[in-house]
Design a protein around this motif. Structure first.
Motif, PDB file in Angstrom:
ATOM      1  N   ARG A   1      49.601  33.772  23.313  1.00 24.54           N
ATOM      2  CA  ARG A   1      48.598  33.391  22.299  1.00 24.54           C
ATOM      3  C   ARG A   1      47.741  34.573  21.835  1.00 24.54           C
ATOM      4  NH1 ARG A   1      45.074  28.638  21.151  1.00 24.54           N
ATOM      5  NH2 ARG A   1      44.030  29.338  19.238  1.00 24.54           N
ATOM      6  N   LEU A   2      47.289  35.407  22.808  1.00 25.51           N
ATOM      7  CA  LEU A   2      46.342  36.468  22.459  1.00 25.51           C
ATOM      8  C   LEU A   2      46.922  37.874  22.570  1.00 25.51           C
ATOM      9  CD1 LEU A   2      43.155  35.205  24.390  1.00 25.51           C
ATOM     10  CD2 LEU A   2      43.693  34.855  21.976  1.00 25.51           C
ATOM     11  N   GLY A   3      48.087  37.998  23.234  1.00 23.35           N
ATOM     12  CA  GLY A   3      48.687  39.323  23.409  1.00 23.35           C
ATOM     13  C   GLY A   3      48.043  40.121  24.533  1.00 23.35           C
ATOM     14  N   LYS A   4      47.115  39.537  25.259  1.00 21.21           N
ATOM     15  CA  LYS A   4      46.525  40.265  26.395  1.00 21.21           C
ATOM     16  C   LYS A   4      45.927  39.285  27.388  1.00 21.21           C
ATOM     17  CE  LYS A   4      42.411  41.084  23.638  1.00 21.21           C
ATOM     18  NZ  LYS A   4      41.439  41.979  23.096  1.00 21.21           N
ATOM     19  N   VAL A   5      45.815  39.762  28.624  1.00 19.64           N
ATOM     20  CA  VAL A   5      45.199  38.952  29.679  1.00 19.64           C
ATOM     21  C   VAL A   5      44.719  39.889  30.781  1.00 19.64           C
ATOM     22  CG1 VAL A   5      47.440  38.510  30.851  1.00 19.64           C
ATOM     23  CG2 VAL A   5      45.557  36.992  31.284  1.00 19.64           C
ATOM     24  N   GLN A   6      43.615  39.513  31.381  1.00 22.29           N
ATOM     25  CA  GLN A   6      43.137  40.255  32.556  1.00 22.29           C
ATOM     26  C   GLN A   6      42.790  39.217  33.613  1.00 22.29           C
ATOM     27  OE1 GLN A   6      39.902  43.181  32.039  1.00 22.29           O
ATOM     28  NE2 GLN A   6      39.012  42.305  33.906  1.00 22.29           N
ATOM     29  N   LEU A   7      43.363  39.376  34.802  1.00 26.99           N
ATOM     30  CA  LEU A   7      43.035  38.410  35.867  1.00 26.99           C
ATOM     31  C   LEU A   7      43.047  39.085  37.229  1.00 26.99           C
ATOM     32  CD1 LEU A   7      45.854  35.830  36.631  1.00 26.99           C
ATOM     33  CD2 LEU A   7      46.293  37.941  35.475  1.00 26.99           C
ATOM     34  N   PRO A   8      42.271  38.544  38.176  1.00 26.20           N
ATOM     35  CA  PRO A   8      42.265  39.140  39.509  1.00 26.20           C
ATOM     36  C   PRO A   8      43.610  38.922  40.175  1.00 26.20           C
ATOM     37  CG  PRO A   8      40.498  37.536  39.232  1.00 26.20           C
ATOM     38  CD  PRO A   8      41.396  37.385  38.072  1.00 26.20           C
ATOM     39  N   LEU A   9      43.997  39.837  41.048  1.00 23.23           N
ATOM     40  CA  LEU A   9      45.234  39.646  41.814  1.00 23.23           C
ATOM     41  C   LEU A   9      45.116  38.347  42.590  1.00 23.23           C
ATOM     42  CD1 LEU A   9      45.772  43.235  43.195  1.00 23.23           C
ATOM     43  CD2 LEU A   9      47.344  41.961  41.747  1.00 23.23           C
ATOM     44  N   PRO A  10      46.096  37.455  42.478  1.00 18.58           N
ATOM     45  CA  PRO A  10      45.948  36.157  43.137  1.00 18.58           C
ATOM     46  C   PRO A  10      45.873  36.235  44.659  1.00 18.58           C
ATOM     47  CG  PRO A  10      48.000  36.239  41.890  1.00 18.58           C
ATOM     48  CD  PRO A  10      47.328  37.549  41.722  1.00 18.58           C
ATOM     49  N   GLY A  11      46.492  37.241  45.266  1.00 19.86           N
ATOM     50  CA  GLY A  11      46.389  37.373  46.733  1.00 19.86           C
ATOM     51  C   GLY A  11      47.147  36.292  47.472  1.00 19.86           C
ATOM     52  N   GLY A  12      47.037  36.291  48.784  1.00 20.71           N
ATOM     53  CA  GLY A  12      47.767  35.321  49.603  1.00 20.71           C
ATOM     54  C   GLY A  12      46.998  34.015  49.708  1.00 20.71           C
ATOM     55  N   CYS A  13      47.530  33.102  50.488  1.00 23.06           N
ATOM     56  CA  CYS A  13      46.812  31.867  50.745  1.00 23.06           C
ATOM     57  C   CYS A  13      47.254  31.386  52.109  1.00 23.06           C
ATOM     58  CB  CYS A  13      47.102  30.828  49.671  1.00 23.06           C
ATOM     59  SG  CYS A  13      48.760  30.228  49.746  1.00 23.06           S
ATOM     60  N   ALA A  14      46.775  30.207  52.490  1.00 24.97           N
ATOM     61  CA  ALA A  14      47.007  29.744  53.849  1.00 24.97           C
ATOM     62  C   ALA A  14      48.489  29.641  54.227  1.00 24.97           C
ATOM     63  CB  ALA A  14      46.337  28.387  54.020  1.00 24.97           C
ATOM     64  N   ILE A  15      49.374  29.423  53.241  1.00 25.38           N
ATOM     65  CA  ILE A  15      50.774  29.200  53.618  1.00 25.38           C
ATOM     66  C   ILE A  15      51.639  30.454  53.528  1.00 25.38           C
ATOM     67  CG2 ILE A  15      50.744  26.732  53.099  1.00 25.38           C
ATOM     68  CD1 ILE A  15      52.261  27.343  50.510  1.00 25.38           C
ATOM     69  N   GLY A  16      51.082  31.576  53.048  1.00 28.73           N
ATOM     70  CA  GLY A  16      51.893  32.796  53.013  1.00 28.73           C
ATOM     71  C   GLY A  16      51.324  33.833  52.068  1.00 28.73           C
ATOM     72  N   SER A  17      52.019  34.977  51.990  1.00 25.85           N
ATOM     73  CA  SER A  17      51.468  36.091  51.202  1.00 25.85           C
ATOM     74  C   SER A  17      51.627  35.864  49.697  1.00 25.85           C
ATOM     75  CB  SER A  17      52.157  37.387  51.618  1.00 25.85           C
ATOM     76  OG  SER A  17      53.524  37.302  51.326  1.00 25.85           O
ATOM     77  N   ARG A  18      52.632  35.131  49.301  1.00 29.07           N
ATOM     78  CA  ARG A  18      52.862  34.727  47.918  1.00 29.07           C
ATOM     79  C   ARG A  18      52.708  35.855  46.889  1.00 29.07           C
ATOM     80  NH1 ARG A  18      50.566  28.591  47.462  1.00 29.07           N
ATOM     81  NH2 ARG A  18      52.365  28.276  46.159  1.00 29.07           N
TER      82      ARG A  18
ATOM     83  N   ARG B   1      57.640  42.226  32.320  1.00 28.50           N
ATOM     84  CA  ARG B   1      57.941  43.612  31.878  1.00 28.50           C
ATOM     85  C   ARG B   1      59.245  43.641  31.085  1.00 28.50           C
ATOM     86  NH1 ARG B   1      55.515  45.629  37.307  1.00 28.50           N
ATOM     87  NH2 ARG B   1      53.579  46.558  36.573  1.00 28.50           N
ATOM     88  N   GLN B   2      60.217  42.804  31.513  1.00 34.66           N
ATOM     89  CA  GLN B   2      61.523  42.792  30.809  1.00 34.66           C
ATOM     90  C   GLN B   2      61.401  42.344  29.361  1.00 34.66           C
ATOM     91  OE1 GLN B   2      64.405  40.539  33.078  1.00 34.66           O
ATOM     92  NE2 GLN B   2      64.274  41.925  34.813  1.00 34.66           N
ATOM     93  N   ILE B   3      60.356  41.555  29.040  1.00 36.36           N
ATOM     94  CA  ILE B   3      60.218  41.160  27.618  1.00 36.36           C
ATOM     95  C   ILE B   3      59.296  42.128  26.879  1.00 36.36           C
ATOM     96  CG2 ILE B   3      60.741  38.699  28.016  1.00 36.36           C
ATOM     97  CD1 ILE B   3      57.686  38.168  27.606  1.00 36.36           C
ATOM     98  N   GLY B   4      58.795  43.130  27.580  1.00 29.76           N
ATOM     99  CA  GLY B   4      57.997  44.162  26.900  1.00 29.76           C
ATOM    100  C   GLY B   4      56.509  44.127  27.210  1.00 29.76           C
ATOM    101  N   VAL B   5      56.107  43.279  28.152  1.00 27.31           N
ATOM    102  CA  VAL B   5      54.679  43.235  28.520  1.00 27.31           C
ATOM    103  C   VAL B   5      54.354  44.485  29.329  1.00 27.31           C
ATOM    104  CG1 VAL B   5      52.957  41.977  29.901  1.00 27.31           C
ATOM    105  CG2 VAL B   5      54.636  40.708  28.520  1.00 27.31           C
ATOM    106  N   LYS B   6      53.215  45.096  29.020  1.00 21.62           N
ATOM    107  CA  LYS B   6      52.767  46.255  29.802  1.00 21.62           C
ATOM    108  C   LYS B   6      51.736  45.754  30.809  1.00 21.62           C
ATOM    109  CE  LYS B   6      53.595  49.963  26.535  1.00 21.62           C
ATOM    110  NZ  LYS B   6      54.595  49.223  25.811  1.00 21.62           N
ATOM    111  N   CYS B   7      52.053  45.983  32.094  1.00 16.23           N
ATOM    112  CA  CYS B   7      51.135  45.497  33.144  1.00 16.23           C
ATOM    113  C   CYS B   7      50.657  46.684  33.945  1.00 16.23           C
ATOM    114  CB  CYS B   7      51.846  44.585  34.137  1.00 16.23           C
ATOM    115  SG  CYS B   7      52.643  43.173  33.423  1.00 16.23           S
ATOM    116  N   HIS B   8      49.390  46.769  34.225  1.00 18.81           N
ATOM    117  CA  HIS B   8      48.939  47.742  35.213  1.00 18.81           C
ATOM    118  C   HIS B   8      47.769  47.173  36.016  1.00 18.81           C
ATOM    119  CE1 HIS B   8      46.352  48.745  31.787  1.00 18.81           C
ATOM    120  NE2 HIS B   8      45.469  49.082  32.704  1.00 18.81           N
ATOM    121  N   TYR B   9      47.594  47.757  37.200  1.00 13.25           N
ATOM    122  CA  TYR B   9      46.530  47.294  38.092  1.00 13.25           C
ATOM    123  C   TYR B   9      45.333  48.219  37.952  1.00 13.25           C
ATOM    124  CZ  TYR B   9      50.380  44.896  40.439  1.00 13.25           C
ATOM    125  OH  TYR B   9      51.451  44.105  40.721  1.00 13.25           O
ATOM    126  N   HIS B  10      44.149  47.670  37.922  1.00 11.01           N
ATOM    127  CA  HIS B  10      42.946  48.483  37.982  1.00 11.01           C
ATOM    128  C   HIS B  10      41.980  47.762  38.905  1.00 11.01           C
ATOM    129  CE1 HIS B  10      39.948  51.337  36.912  1.00 11.01           C
ATOM    130  NE2 HIS B  10      39.120  50.405  36.510  1.00 11.01           N
TER     131      HIS B  10
END
Ligand code: UD1
Length: 444
Positions: A104-121, A131-140
């Protein structure tokens, strides 16, 4: 802290209506971010996970209203692409927002979801596909930043999943649904869960062009716009399974309405083998269990149509009271036996070796009474003074397993951290009370 107290040992009789599936509604709600007009979702239970998702949508700019069991979501103007820490850490489902916001917007920023009680996920499969469809992702710092400029493709883009991750399949479907007319994406190795079919049915009803859902190859032909609709999600197959397992454990005769037996083929054949009588109609399942100790069984969890990981803890509670030895092998999440020490407090005999639980059935589970005033009547007077055995829920399905064990056990069990259970059940206490169980809820 919420607690549930159960005075167990009663057979259960009656009917339960199954609500809409949480795991369908989470991605369907995020898909609403791509629809600029009103969407009405029916049969939406009041679950803490769904309320959190609705808060996320509202913070992004959607108007959200609930009237009874119908939720209206309108994503006319979104005013941010940023998911804050507070929202994302409450539910892992926030990862689904990625695909929809990128489309919808061509961009998103979200916190790393991290693990939870049932595993590292981890989310590597999600990111590889994007990335295969052309999305550029990086961590900051602790955030993922992703941006996407959709380009016209002359040939279909072939995508493939190394493992049929449910969430990654749902995310890539959403990221490719809205785009440039003529762009085609073929997703190989897709997950086949009924919730994926439900998401695609919803999107197609909004004007999307998706085929193959429910098989391991899904084709998405992008459309330029989606429109509003009214949609009823599939009934929750995991809650259906939990209630069926509960009756197999307590004995009784219960009919579940608003459910889809076709989604439960594996589970129903297992329940028949252990001694339950099952009859089905198009939208109901009746279970009759005469005797209290089912036959032993072996289970290996696997992606759909294999045995669902979300039902393994409930089956372990049942295995604890079978005739003979059962095994449960967990193949999806590495930390899904945290409920076992709690079952052991009720007298279960379970050993864990790596990803396998070996269970030696006992005739009855029992909650040791710390008070002699526990009644056998319908209500539990002085219930707060009558703790019996105290067990603690560590995750949603493990918590439900404790409810099942407590319903079948002799004596009073108190289940602490019941909030986990409310993530997936609107009112489990009311449901079991209406079947005749001695069960009460306390909030502190
Ligand atoms: C969904 C369900 C959850 C269910 C699970 C498996 C929702 C909201 N939740 O979770 O109730 O238990 O499917 O049926 O629908 N994995 C990776 N990398 C990834 C993604 C997944 O290694 O990028 C691994 C996971 O750690 C896990 C396995 O794949 O071991 C299955 O995960 P996945 O199918 O993605 O489950 P979820 O979508 O998180």
């Amino acid at each position: 802290m919420s607690r549930i107290q159960i005075f167990g040992g009663k057979r259960l009789y009656g009917k339960i209506h199954i609500d809409g599936a949480k795991n369908s509604l989470l991605p369907i709600m995020t898909a609403c971010l791509m629809v600029p007009n009103a969407v009405y979702l029916n049969n939406v239970p009041k679950l803490s996970d769904l309320s959190e998702m609705l808060h996320i949508l509202a913070r992004l700019g959607c108007t959200v209203n609930r009237q009874g069991n119908t939720v209206k979501i309108e994503a006319k103007n979104l005013h941010t692409h940023i998911i804050d820490n507070q929202s994302a850490h409450k539910i892992r489902g926030s990862i689904f927002v990625m695909g929809a916001l990128l489309a919808r917007l061509g961009k998103v920023q979200l916190p790393l979801p991290g693990g939870c009680a049932i595993g590292s996920r981890p989310i590597d499969i999600h990111l590889t596909l994007l990335r295969q469809i052309g999305v550029k992702c990086h961590y900051h710092k602790d955030f993922i930043h992703a941006s996407y400029t959709i380009r016209r493709h002359r040939k279909p883009i072939i995508l493939s999943l190394d493992f049929p991750s449910v969430g990654a399949t749902e995310n890539i479907i959403q990221a490719t649904t809205l785009g440039i007319l003529g762009n085609t994406y073929i997703i190989h190795g897709a997950a086949k869960e009924p919730e994926i079919v439900d998401l695609c049915n919803f999107l197609n009803q909004c004007g999307a062009n998706i085929t193959g859902a429910g098989t391991d190859t899904i084709t998405v032909q992008s459309v330029t716009r989606l429109h509003g609709t009214t949609y009823t999600p599939i009934p929750d197959r995991i809650n259906t399974g939990s209630y069926l397992i509960a009756i197999a454990a307590t004995g009784g005769d219960v009919t579940l309405t608003n459910t889809i037996p076709e989604h439960q083929i594996n589970l129903l054949s297992k329940l028949k083998k252990i001694g339950a009588k099952i009859t089905t109609t198009k939208d109901s399942i009746r279970i009759k269990m005469q005797h209290r100790n089912p036959f032993h069984f072996n289970i290996h969890t696997a992606p759909y149509p294999g045995f669902p990981t979300d039902l393994q803890s409930q089956f372990c509670a049942l295995a604890a009271m079978t005739q003979g030895r059962s095994t449960i092998t967990e193949n999806l999440f590495e930390n899904r036996f945290r409920y076992v020490p709690e079952l052991i407090k009720l007298g279960a005999k379970i050993d864990i070796e790596r990803n396998q639980a070996r269970i030696k059935g006992v005739k009855t589970l029992s909650a040791t009474l710390t008070s002699n005033i526990c009644p056998s009547s319908y209500e539990i007077p002085n219930a707060q003074n009558c703790h019996g055995t105290i067990v603690t829920a560590n995750d949603l399905r493990g918590g439900v397993a404790l409810v099942i064990a407590a319903l079948a056990a002799n004596g009073t069990t108190t289940i602490e951290n019941a909030e986990y259970i409310y993530r997936g059940h609107q009112d489990i206490v009311k449901d079991f009370r209406q079947l005749g169980a001695n069960i009460v809820a306390f909030d502190q």
